[in-house]
Design a protein around this motif. Structure first.
Motif, mmCIF file in Angstrom:
data_model
loop_
_atom_site.group_PDB
_atom_site.id
_atom_site.type_symbol
_atom_site.label_atom_id
_atom_site.label_comp_id
_atom_site.label_asym_id
_atom_site.label_seq_id
_atom_site.Cartn_x
_atom_site.Cartn_y
_atom_site.Cartn_z
ATOM 1 N N ILE A 1 1.296 -0.743 -0.143
ATOM 2 C CA ILE A 1 -0.377 0.017 -0.367
ATOM 3 C C ILE A 1 0.699 1.270 0.217
ATOM 4 C CG2 ILE A 1 -2.059 1.657 1.543
ATOM 5 C CD1 ILE A 1 -2.918 -1.555 1.935
ATOM 6 N N ASN A 2 1.624 1.429 0.946
ATOM 7 C CA ASN A 2 2.505 2.249 1.061
ATOM 8 C C ASN A 2 3.570 2.899 -0.366
ATOM 9 O OD1 ASN A 2 1.334 3.251 3.923
ATOM 10 N ND2 ASN A 2 3.550 2.089 4.530
ATOM 11 N N THR A 3 4.174 1.748 -0.609
ATOM 12 C CA THR A 3 4.708 1.586 -2.510
ATOM 13 C C THR A 3 4.442 2.707 -3.099
ATOM 14 O OG1 THR A 3 5.852 -0.097 -2.037
ATOM 15 C CG2 THR A 3 6.056 0.521 -3.714
ATOM 16 N N HIS A 4 2.694 2.126 -3.168
ATOM 17 C CA HIS A 4 1.892 2.467 -4.741
ATOM 18 C C HIS A 4 1.766 3.964 -4.393
ATOM 19 C CE1 HIS A 4 1.702 -0.098 -7.126
ATOM 20 N NE2 HIS A 4 2.159 -1.461 -6.093
ATOM 21 N N ARG A 5 1.598 4.582 -2.561
ATOM 22 C CA ARG A 5 1.022 5.551 -2.426
ATOM 23 C C ARG A 5 2.276 6.728 -2.638
ATOM 24 N NH1 ARG A 5 -2.814 4.484 3.172
ATOM 25 N NH2 ARG A 5 -4.658 4.303 2.073
ATOM 26 N N ILE A 6 3.383 6.162 -2.294
ATOM 27 C CA ILE A 6 4.207 7.006 -2.635
ATOM 28 C C ILE A 6 4.776 7.366 -4.158
ATOM 29 C CG2 ILE A 6 6.977 7.349 -1.933
ATOM 30 C CD1 ILE A 6 4.876 7.693 0.170
ATOM 31 N N LYS A 7 4.606 6.226 -5.117
ATOM 32 C CA LYS A 7 4.195 7.003 -6.447
ATOM 33 C C LYS A 7 3.645 7.551 -6.616
ATOM 34 C CE LYS A 7 5.728 1.741 -7.794
ATOM 35 N NZ LYS A 7 4.804 0.994 -8.617
ATOM 36 N N GLU A 8 2.782 7.878 -6.175
ATOM 37 C CA GLU A 8 1.366 8.777 -6.647
ATOM 38 C C GLU A 8 2.048 10.006 -5.644
ATOM 39 O OE1 GLU A 8 -1.338 8.730 -8.319
ATOM 40 O OE2 GLU A 8 -1.838 6.892 -8.573
ATOM 41 N N ALA A 9 2.294 10.016 -4.459
ATOM 42 C CA ALA A 9 3.321 11.052 -4.041
ATOM 43 C C ALA A 9 3.373 12.229 -4.569
ATOM 44 C CB ALA A 9 3.341 11.066 -3.185
ATOM 45 N N VAL B 1 7.884 7.107 5.964
ATOM 46 C CA VAL B 1 7.344 6.184 4.861
ATOM 47 C C VAL B 1 7.806 6.136 3.825
ATOM 48 C CG1 VAL B 1 5.565 4.562 3.478
ATOM 49 C CG2 VAL B 1 5.204 5.128 5.606
ATOM 50 N N PHE B 2 7.842 7.879 2.876
ATOM 51 C CA PHE B 2 8.658 8.681 1.760
ATOM 52 C C PHE B 2 10.551 7.779 2.072
ATOM 53 C CE2 PHE B 2 10.353 11.238 -0.848
ATOM 54 C CZ PHE B 2 9.038 11.335 -2.106
ATOM 55 N N LYS B 3 11.114 8.487 2.978
ATOM 56 C CA LYS B 3 12.251 8.702 3.641
ATOM 57 C C LYS B 3 12.541 6.551 3.208
ATOM 58 C CE LYS B 3 16.022 9.714 5.316
ATOM 59 N NZ LYS B 3 16.873 10.609 6.820
ATOM 60 N N LYS B 4 11.782 6.456 3.421
ATOM 61 C CA LYS B 4 12.067 4.573 4.000
ATOM 62 C C LYS B 4 12.265 3.870 2.278
ATOM 63 C CE LYS B 4 10.326 0.150 5.759
ATOM 64 N NZ LYS B 4 9.705 -0.353 6.493
ATOM 65 N N VAL B 5 11.219 4.499 0.942
ATOM 66 C CA VAL B 5 10.712 3.833 -0.003
ATOM 67 C C VAL B 5 12.386 4.255 -0.674
ATOM 68 C CG1 VAL B 5 9.043 4.551 -1.838
ATOM 69 C CG2 VAL B 5 8.020 3.656 0.858
ATOM 70 N N THR B 6 12.369 5.898 -0.882
ATOM 71 C CA THR B 6 13.055 5.796 -1.608
ATOM 72 C C THR B 6 14.315 6.735 -1.430
ATOM 73 O OG1 THR B 6 12.473 8.626 -1.226
ATOM 74 C CG2 THR B 6 10.700 7.708 -2.724
ATOM 75 N N GLY B 7 14.759 6.910 0.236
ATOM 76 C CA GLY B 7 15.484 6.539 0.791
ATOM 77 C C GLY B 7 16.025 8.448 0.763
ATOM 78 N N LYS B 8 14.419 9.527 0.156
ATOM 79 C CA LYS B 8 15.096 10.687 0.591
ATOM 80 C C LYS B 8 13.942 11.670 1.101
ATOM 81 C CE LYS B 8 17.181 11.734 -3.415
ATOM 82 N NZ LYS B 8 17.609 10.437 -4.380
ATOM 83 N N THR B 9 13.176 12.526 2.088
ATOM 84 C CA THR B 9 12.557 12.969 2.448
ATOM 85 C C THR B 9 11.437 13.580 1.276
ATOM 86 O OG1 THR B 9 13.483 15.447 2.981
ATOM 87 C CG2 THR B 9 13.854 13.164 5.415
ATOM 88 N N PRO B 10 10.476 14.145 1.951
ATOM 89 C CA PRO B 10 9.345 13.957 0.670
ATOM 90 C C PRO B 10 10.474 15.780 0.293
ATOM 91 C CG PRO B 10 8.211 13.947 2.204
ATOM 92 C CD PRO B 10 9.702 13.353 3.146
ATOM 93 N N SER B 11 10.839 16.483 1.038
ATOM 94 C CA SER B 11 11.326 17.897 0.857
ATOM 95 C C SER B 11 12.773 17.492 -0.286
ATOM 96 C CB SER B 11 11.757 19.152 2.357
ATOM 97 O OG SER B 11 10.546 19.316 2.745
ATOM 98 N N GLN B 12 13.735 16.671 0.073
ATOM 99 C CA GLN B 12 14.414 16.521 -0.545
ATOM 100 C C GLN B 12 14.590 16.174 -1.522
ATOM 101 O OE1 GLN B 12 16.286 13.499 1.640
ATOM 102 N NE2 GLN B 12 17.230 15.093 3.360
ATOM 103 N N PHE B 13 13.423 15.351 -2.198
ATOM 104 C CA PHE B 13 13.209 15.152 -3.199
ATOM 105 C C PHE B 13 12.302 16.067 -4.843
ATOM 106 C CE2 PHE B 13 9.660 13.059 -6.270
ATOM 107 C CZ PHE B 13 10.465 12.273 -6.776
ATOM 108 N N ARG B 14 11.563 17.038 -3.673
ATOM 109 C CA ARG B 14 11.228 18.099 -4.374
ATOM 110 C C ARG B 14 12.276 18.566 -4.734
ATOM 111 N NH1 ARG B 14 5.537 20.925 -2.231
ATOM 112 N NH2 ARG B 14 5.026 19.705 -4.261
ATOM 113 N N ARG B 15 13.293 19.364 -3.850
ATOM 114 C CA ARG B 15 14.330 19.854 -4.050
ATOM 115 C C ARG B 15 15.232 19.868 -4.945
ATOM 116 N NH1 ARG B 15 14.375 20.794 1.179
ATOM 117 N NH2 ARG B 15 16.416 19.465 1.726
ATOM 118 N N LYS B 16 15.357 18.903 -5.435
ATOM 119 C CA LYS B 16 15.834 17.527 -6.118
ATOM 120 C C LYS B 16 15.087 17.898 -7.569
ATOM 121 C CE LYS B 16 18.953 13.323 -7.925
ATOM 122 N NZ LYS B 16 19.429 12.172 -6.797
#
Length: 409
Positions: A349-357, A386-401
């Motif tokens: 569930i979390n993996t697919h929610r993170i894909k959407e995010a 959860v986002f950091k666990k799945v992607t290795g980054k926080t949402p803020s870090q992902f957005r900045r990159k």
């Protein structure tokens, strides 16, 4: 021109153009409106009021065009009356360039819409006609001339019916080159079907360009009606893509929605360019469905469980409800799901929610808090973990990159 003729003239213009139209009285309120398209919130009253106010600066017979923040376009004309503040006609929305699904998603994210509205907004943008500058000028000329004087109603006179039998056509001779073209068309159709079914996005994008050329080769199937001929081929191709995605493991509920959407979009197109854009968008979207929601690798029971999860991703999901929906024991389902998917149900569930995010975080808007809620997380801190666990980054870090934009909670 008399006020009570505005409605008749507007109705005629809509019949000719198939574009939404409204006439706003001097106060800015609609006195007549034909609106087939559902308008997103950011295109409603406040934006139209801005267009109305700006139109008051122009003198008849000059018209002006307007592009709003959602990249929707309008042709506007202040009507010829003796009033100080004259009524205004607004024809639109329409587009001046066709948008890909990714570009539409950027617009959606910039205007802060949630995951449940995405399909509706994609459909809205893809349903609009794409007009050239010459066509827009023709619309302005049409408005000026039809609103310049009272509309004269017409009635049908005599009706001539020809009884002459049609002339028989000579048998068609198919040369070797044409035979090879037919064979190549069917080979390409098979290639793109296999590419969609396997979720091969690179192959699909390459082949979809080839398919637009194939459609052009069928544009003379109905003599002197290339648009109608191409639409008919697009309907067939929509069915082919739907069957390919189903073969690729996509649930029928997804397929029904997307197939109906593209059937409507195909019929609404007003030129071949719009159909070409639609073919590319259609193949891409069916392929992405296979990538995102295919459950082909699972046994029938786990496939039903995965389908339940994916169809309810934006809502609270608990193990007991999943088990109840497919008629099995929760602990047995949990164990079998981990064996087949390699993930626990919560992880899946979390993996697919993170894909959407991640789609929404690829834009500077909306806020991270809003994104968390949109994709089914009710707790911001849990979403971040959860986002950091799945992607290795926080949402803020992902957005900045991804965007280079500062984070906003």
């Amino acid at each position: 021109m008399l006020t009570n003729n505005y409605g008749s003239t507007a109705d005629l213009i809509h019949s000719l153009t198939h574009i939404d139209i409204m006439v706003l009285e001097a106060s800015g309120h609609p006195m007549f409106k034909i609106q087939e398209n559902w308008l997103p919130e950011f295109q409603q009253s406040s934006k139209l009021q801005t267009i109305f106010t700006y139109a008051q600066k122009y003198q008849y017979p000059d018209y002006f065009t307007c592009t709003d923040p959602g990249q929707l376009n309008y042709v506007t004309l202040k009507l010829p009356t003796s009033a100080i503040k004259q009524p205004v006609v607004i024809l639109g929305p329409f587009l001046t360039t066709a948008f890909t699904i990714d570009e539409v998603n950027d617009i959606i994210a910039e205007n802060g819409y949630n995951i449940s509205e995405r399909s509706q907004l994609e459909q809205f943008y893809q349903s609009l006609p794409v007009l050239s500058s010459t066509q827009i000028n023709d619309l302005g000329t049409l408005l000026v001339n039809l609103f310049s004087k009272p509309l004269v109603p017409a009635t049908q006179g005599a009706k001539l019916i020809s009884n002459n039998p049609p002339t028989p056509k000579a048998g068609k001779i198919i040369d070797t080159e044409h035979q090879q073209q037919i064979v190549n068309n069917y080979l390409n159709e098979e290639k793109i079907t296999n590419a969609i079914a396997s979720g091969n996005e690179v192959a699909v994008r390459q082949l979809s360009q080839t398919m637009t050329k194939i459609f052009d080769s069928f544009s003379n199937r109905i003599p002197n009606k290339p648009l109608r001929s191409s639409k008919n081929i697009c309907f067939v191709f929509n069915t082919i893509c739907r069957i390919a995605a189903h073969k690729g493991g996509v649930h029928p509920l997804y397929l029904n929605d997307i197939s109906e959407k593209y059937a409507l979009l195909i019929e609404k197109q007003v030129n071949l360019q719009g159909l070409h854009t639609l073919v590319v968008s259609m193949t891409d979207e069916y392929c992405k469905l296979v990538q995102q929601v295919s459950t082909n690798d699972f046994s029938p029971m786990i496939k039903r469980a995965a389908d339940y999860i994916l169809l309810n991703l934006g809502h609270p999901i608990v193990l007991d409800k999943i088990a109840e929906s497919i008629g099995t024991n929760p602990s047995y389902l949990s164990r079998k799901f981990k064996q087949e998917a390699g993930l626990t149900i919560t992880e899946y569930i979390n993996t697919h929610r993170i894909k959407e995010a991640k789609q929404y975080l690829s834009s500077s808007q909306p806020s991270i808090t809003d994104i968390a809620m949109m994709v089914g997380f009710n707790d911001l801190n849990y979403f971040i973990r959860v986002f950091k666990k799945v992607t290795g980054k926080t949402p803020s870090q992902f957005r900045r990159k991804t965007t280079g934009a500062p984070a906003s909670k």
